[in-house]
Design a protein around this motif. Structure first.
Motif, PDB file in Angstrom:
ATOM      1  N   MET A   1       0.349 -56.650   9.776  1.00  0.00           N
ATOM      2  CA  MET A   1      -0.661 -56.571   8.741  1.00  0.00           C
ATOM      3  C   MET A   1      -1.235 -57.968   8.505  1.00  0.00           C
ATOM      4  N   GLY A   2      -2.519 -57.991   8.263  1.00  0.00           N
ATOM      5  CA  GLY A   2      -3.191 -59.248   7.952  1.00  0.00           C
ATOM      6  C   GLY A   2      -3.188 -59.509   6.458  1.00  0.00           C
ATOM      7  N   ARG A   3      -4.102 -60.301   6.030  1.00  0.00           N
ATOM      8  CA  ARG A   3      -4.224 -60.703   4.631  1.00  0.00           C
ATOM      9  C   ARG A   3      -4.750 -59.549   3.778  1.00  0.00           C
ATOM     10  N   ALA A   4      -4.290 -59.445   2.551  1.00  0.00           N
ATOM     11  CA  ALA A   4      -4.731 -58.417   1.616  1.00  0.00           C
ATOM     12  C   ALA A   4      -5.259 -59.080   0.346  1.00  0.00           C
ATOM     13  N   VAL A   5      -6.408 -58.604  -0.142  1.00  0.00           N
ATOM     14  CA  VAL A   5      -6.991 -59.134  -1.373  1.00  0.00           C
ATOM     15  C   VAL A   5      -7.457 -57.980  -2.256  1.00  0.00           C
ATOM     16  N   PRO A   6      -7.389 -58.144  -3.581  1.00  0.00           N
ATOM     17  CA  PRO A   6      -7.817 -57.084  -4.487  1.00  0.00           C
ATOM     18  C   PRO A   6      -9.326 -57.096  -4.721  1.00  0.00           C
ATOM     19  N   ASP A   7      -9.872 -55.894  -4.962  1.00  0.00           N
ATOM     20  CA  ASP A   7     -11.256 -55.829  -5.414  1.00  0.00           C
ATOM     21  C   ASP A   7     -11.270 -55.597  -6.924  1.00  0.00           C
ATOM     22  N   ALA A   8     -12.443 -55.554  -7.512  1.00  0.00           N
ATOM     23  CA  ALA A   8     -12.566 -55.454  -8.971  1.00  0.00           C
ATOM     24  C   ALA A   8     -12.032 -54.140  -9.533  1.00  0.00           C
ATOM     25  N   ARG A   9     -11.906 -53.116  -8.722  1.00  0.00           N
ATOM     26  CA  ARG A   9     -11.373 -51.822  -9.179  1.00  0.00           C
ATOM     27  C   ARG A   9      -9.856 -51.714  -9.023  1.00  0.00           C
ATOM     28  N   GLY A  10      -9.235 -52.759  -8.494  1.00  0.00           N
ATOM     29  CA  GLY A  10      -7.782 -52.735  -8.323  1.00  0.00           C
ATOM     30  C   GLY A  10      -7.334 -52.223  -6.970  1.00  0.00           C
ATOM     31  N   ASN A  11      -8.279 -51.918  -6.085  1.00  0.00           N
ATOM     32  CA  ASN A  11      -7.923 -51.515  -4.725  1.00  0.00           C
ATOM     33  C   ASN A  11      -7.576 -52.769  -3.921  1.00  0.00           C
ATOM     34  N   ILE A  12      -6.829 -52.569  -2.860  1.00  0.00           N
ATOM     35  CA  ILE A  12      -6.459 -53.676  -1.986  1.00  0.00           C
ATOM     36  C   ILE A  12      -7.237 -53.525  -0.683  1.00  0.00           C
ATOM     37  N   CYS A  13      -7.867 -54.608  -0.271  1.00  0.00           N
ATOM     38  CA  CYS A  13      -8.596 -54.659   0.996  1.00  0.00           C
ATOM     39  C   CYS A  13      -7.726 -55.423   1.976  1.00  0.00           C
ATOM     40  N   VAL A  14      -7.342 -54.765   3.060  1.00  0.00           N
ATOM     41  CA  VAL A  14      -6.384 -55.331   4.002  1.00  0.00           C
ATOM     42  C   VAL A  14      -7.038 -55.537   5.357  1.00  0.00           C
ATOM     43  N   ALA A  15      -6.951 -56.741   5.878  1.00  0.00           N
ATOM     44  CA  ALA A  15      -7.344 -56.997   7.256  1.00  0.00           C
ATOM     45  C   ALA A  15      -6.271 -56.380   8.148  1.00  0.00           C
ATOM     46  N   THR A  16      -6.675 -55.467   9.015  1.00  0.00           N
ATOM     47  CA  THR A  16      -5.725 -54.715   9.833  1.00  0.00           C
ATOM     48  C   THR A  16      -5.902 -55.114  11.300  1.00  0.00           C
ATOM     49  N   PRO A  17      -5.111 -56.081  11.780  1.00  0.00           N
ATOM     50  CA  PRO A  17      -5.320 -56.631  13.123  1.00  0.00           C
ATOM     51  C   PRO A  17      -5.245 -55.603  14.250  1.00  0.00           C
ATOM     52  N   ILE A  18      -4.350 -54.657  14.163  1.00  0.00           N
ATOM     53  CA  ILE A  18      -4.151 -53.702  15.252  1.00  0.00           C
ATOM     54  C   ILE A  18      -5.385 -52.820  15.453  1.00  0.00           C
ATOM     55  N   THR A  19      -6.008 -52.386  14.355  1.00  0.00           N
ATOM     56  CA  THR A  19      -7.144 -51.470  14.461  1.00  0.00           C
ATOM     57  C   THR A  19      -8.489 -52.185  14.497  1.00  0.00           C
ATOM     58  N   GLY A  20      -8.532 -53.424  14.005  1.00  0.00           N
ATOM     59  CA  GLY A  20      -9.807 -54.129  13.905  1.00  0.00           C
ATOM     60  C   GLY A  20     -10.621 -53.687  12.704  1.00  0.00           C
ATOM     61  N   TYR A  21      -9.983 -53.074  11.720  1.00  0.00           N
ATOM     62  CA  TYR A  21     -10.648 -52.571  10.525  1.00  0.00           C
ATOM     63  C   TYR A  21     -10.249 -53.390   9.307  1.00  0.00           C
TER      64      TYR A  21
END
Length: 82
Positions: A1-21
């Motif tokens: 798993m790559g880096r994860a950061v929160p958005d303003a709604r409390g969701n987590i946005c994760v850089a996913t190296p394996i999928t490129g998403y």
């Protein structure tokens, strides 16, 4: 798993190296979205910037590039960023 950061709604946005998403995950663990980046086999990091925190800067380690794109939700306004 790559880096994860929160958005303003409390969701987590994760850089996913394996999928490129960038995978957007709700607080309850539900996957809300998977944002595909063209020509990005290894996505390793994401952060939010810009005046309204709606610019996602994303590292593409497979190509050694840095991508920037508008994001539908602003990043969380972190206390130390003020």
């Amino acid at each position: 798993m790559g880096r994860a950061v929160p958005d303003a709604r409390g969701n987590i946005c994760v850089a996913t190296p394996i999928t490129g998403y960038i995978t957007v995950i709700a607080p309850d663990g539900t996957v809300l979205d998977q944002v595909m980046l063209p020509d990005a086999p290894i996505v390793t990091n994401i952060c939010f910037g810009g005046p309204d925190r709606r610019i996602a800067s994303i590292t593409l380690s497979g190509t050694g590039r840095l991508a920037a794109m508008e994001w539908p939700e602003p990043g969380l306004d972190l206390a130390y960023s003020r």
